[in-house]
Design a protein around this motif. Sequence first.
Motif, PDB file in Angstrom:
ATOM      1  N   CYS A  18       0.859  -1.197   0.000  1.00  0.00           N
ATOM      2  CA  CYS A  18       0.000   0.000   0.000  1.00  0.00           C
ATOM      3  C   CYS A  18       0.891   1.242   0.000  1.00  0.00           C
ATOM      4  CB  CYS A  18      -0.900   0.013   1.221  1.00  0.00           C
ATOM      5  SG  CYS A  18      -1.853   1.548   1.335  1.00  0.00           S
ATOM      6  N   CYS A 179      -6.127  -3.980   4.740  1.00  0.00           N
ATOM      7  CA  CYS A 179      -6.027  -3.015   5.856  1.00  0.00           C
ATOM      8  C   CYS A 179      -6.058  -3.747   7.198  1.00  0.00           C
ATOM      9  CB  CYS A 179      -7.170  -2.004   5.803  1.00  0.00           C
ATOM     10  SG  CYS A 179      -7.109  -0.918   4.374  1.00  0.00           S
ATOM     11  N   CYS A 182      -2.702  -4.857   8.092  1.00  0.00           N
ATOM     12  CA  CYS A 182      -1.653  -3.844   7.926  1.00  0.00           C
ATOM     13  C   CYS A 182      -1.106  -3.407   9.281  1.00  0.00           C
ATOM     14  CB  CYS A 182      -2.242  -2.647   7.172  1.00  0.00           C
ATOM     15  SG  CYS A 182      -1.094  -1.274   7.054  1.00  0.00           S
ATOM     16  N   LYS A 185      -2.144   0.291  10.432  1.00  0.00           N
ATOM     17  CA  LYS A 185      -3.546   0.720  10.430  1.00  0.00           C
ATOM     18  C   LYS A 185      -3.894   1.673  11.584  1.00  0.00           C
ATOM     19  CE  LYS A 185      -5.616  -3.381  12.579  1.00  0.00           C
ATOM     20  NZ  LYS A 185      -4.814  -4.587  12.413  1.00  0.00           N
ATOM     21  N   CYS A 188      -3.495   5.143  10.305  1.00  0.00           N
ATOM     22  CA  CYS A 188      -4.038   5.432   8.971  1.00  0.00           C
ATOM     23  C   CYS A 188      -5.480   5.918   9.060  1.00  0.00           C
ATOM     24  CB  CYS A 188      -3.945   4.172   8.121  1.00  0.00           C
ATOM     25  SG  CYS A 188      -4.559   4.434   6.465  1.00  0.00           S
ATOM     26  N   PHE A 191      -8.211   3.827   7.008  1.00  0.00           N
ATOM     27  CA  PHE A 191      -8.736   2.567   7.560  1.00  0.00           C
ATOM     28  C   PHE A 191      -9.993   2.804   8.380  1.00  0.00           C
ATOM     29  CE2 PHE A 191      -8.597  -0.611  11.076  1.00  0.00           C
ATOM     30  CZ  PHE A 191      -9.011  -1.690  10.302  1.00  0.00           C
TER      31      PHE A 191
HETATM   32  S1  SF4 Z   1      -4.551   0.571   6.793  1.00  0.00           S
HETATM   33 FE1  SF4 Z   1      -3.953   2.371   5.573  1.00  0.00          FE
HETATM   34  S2  SF4 Z   1      -1.784   2.079   5.159  1.00  0.00           S
HETATM   35 FE2  SF4 Z   1      -2.599   0.089   5.779  1.00  0.00          FE
HETATM   36  S3  SF4 Z   1      -3.207  -0.946   3.885  1.00  0.00           S
HETATM   37 FE3  SF4 Z   1      -5.014   0.136   4.640  1.00  0.00          FE
HETATM   38  S4  SF4 Z   1      -4.968   2.140   3.577  1.00  0.00           S
HETATM   39 FE4  SF4 Z   1      -2.925   1.237   3.425  1.00  0.00          FE
END
Ligand code: SF4
Length: 191
Positions: A18, A179, A182, A185, A188, A191
């Motif tokens: 990402c 997400c 991730c 997260k 972010c 998310f």
């Molecule tokens: S939580 Fe945010 S940084 Fe992580 S994959 Fe999803 S959009 Fe991308």
Amino acid sequence: MEEEDFLTPTDVKRFVYCPKIIYISRVLHLEERTTDYMEFGREKHDKSIIAPLIASLKASRVLEDVEMESQRLKMRGKIDYIIVTKFNEYVPAEIKWAEASQSVKRDHALQMATYSLLIEENFNTVVKRGAVYYLRSKNICVLSISEDLKKEAKSIIKKISEIIDNELEPEVKVIKSRCMNCGFKNYCLTF
Ligand code: SF4
């Protein structure tokens, strides 16, 4: 060149997962929370773990924890292993401690292509294959490192530099399951 000006193959892996992770980690300087598995992976590992890989590639030498740098790519990285075959082929090999997979994940393929660029420059050779060992599923996957894959890695390196240099937060559309897994997260807003 300052230490933080260098990119790493991990940045490439993260961008493929990402692009927003690059903004969070390299512009906002917020780091992923480490899990027990990640900590375990950082400890010194026993070479016997990759014995099957050494055997299947007919290795004549194994280089361990190899640090490499490219001023041209502004890239620096340390790979777990480079297996040198009896035909003098250099095969980068990484162990993914926390993951299970039957085939090489796309972010890992681009990370391996980036290691390959570093190996080619540092050892004056051409890399054609890489290996990823998914320890949780005990799967060793050998992938072809094509010229197209290396080109793609170079183009990603440019895009990462643009995000960092311009401090640009990229727009992303990521599937929810990604997400959920991730490590960024908590930071972010998407998310
Ligand atoms: S939580 Fe945010 S940084 Fe992580 S994959 Fe999803 S959009 Fe991308």
